[in-house]
Design a protein around this motif. Structure first.
Motif, PDB file in Angstrom:
ATOM      1  N   GLN A   1      -2.502   5.287   2.156  1.00  0.00           N
ATOM      2  CA  GLN A   1      -3.501   4.222   2.211  1.00  0.00           C
ATOM      3  C   GLN A   1      -3.390   3.436   3.510  1.00  0.00           C
TER       4      GLN A   1
ATOM      5  N   SER B   1       0.848  -1.190   0.000  1.00  0.00           N
ATOM      6  CA  SER B   1       0.000   0.000   0.000  1.00  0.00           C
ATOM      7  C   SER B   1       0.884   1.239   0.000  1.00  0.00           C
TER       8      SER B   1
ATOM      9  N   THR C   1      -8.448  -1.836   0.942  1.00  0.00           N
ATOM     10  CA  THR C   1      -7.448  -0.770   0.946  1.00  0.00           C
ATOM     11  C   THR C   1      -8.190   0.556   0.778  1.00  0.00           C
TER      12      THR C   1
ATOM     13  N   ASP D   1     -10.011   2.187  -2.227  1.00  0.00           N
ATOM     14  CA  ASP D   1      -9.223   2.125  -3.452  1.00  0.00           C
ATOM     15  C   ASP D   1      -9.380   0.767  -4.132  1.00  0.00           C
ATOM     16  N   LYS D   2      -9.313  -0.293  -3.318  1.00  0.00           N
ATOM     17  CA  LYS D   2      -9.424  -1.629  -3.917  1.00  0.00           C
ATOM     18  C   LYS D   2      -9.768  -2.656  -2.850  1.00  0.00           C
TER      19      LYS D   2
ATOM     20  N   ASP E   1      -8.045   4.827   0.650  1.00  0.00           N
ATOM     21  CA  ASP E   1      -7.269   6.053   0.462  1.00  0.00           C
ATOM     22  C   ASP E   1      -7.649   6.994   1.596  1.00  0.00           C
TER      23      ASP E   1
END
Length: 107
Positions: free
Chosen positions: A74, A70, A90, A99-100, A92
């Motif tokens: 993050q 990361s 994950t 983010d993902k 931000d």
């Protein structure tokens, strides 16, 4: 859940609530956690210190640590089990958005 997990200074203790037995695992780096997830004899949690994902296989008496890559902006955390493995989020931090999502499969 069948297992309760406790942390001491240098050990993680897993209490099998059904068998009423304790197993201790030595840890080589500091870890703290809040949520613990268990499925099919695997206990998993994410470290609040560095976001690493910890798995304890009760049957194999094995501790595994996974570091999810990361950025500095993050943070990662374990969200729980999916059908195929552990779901890791994950976020931000600056934008306060996901983010993902990553799937960590258990082989």
């Amino acid at each position: 859940n069948r297992y309760a997990v406790y942390k001491t200074e240098d050990k993680i203790a897993v209490h099998d609530l059904v068998a009423d037995s304790f197993t201790e695992y030595s840890v080589t780096k500091p870890v703290s956690f809040d949520k613990v997830f268990e499925k099919n004899g695997i206990v998993a949690f994410s470290s609040l210190k560095d976001g690493s994902i910890w798995n304890i296989s009760i049957e194999n008496d094995l501790v595994s640590i996974y570091n999810i890559p990361s950025e500095d902006s993050q943070t990662t955390s374990l969200k729980g089990w999916s059908k195929n493995g552990l779901l890791i989020e994950t976020v931000d931090i600056s934008e306060n958005k996901v983010d993902k999502l990553t799937l960590l499969t258990m082989d």
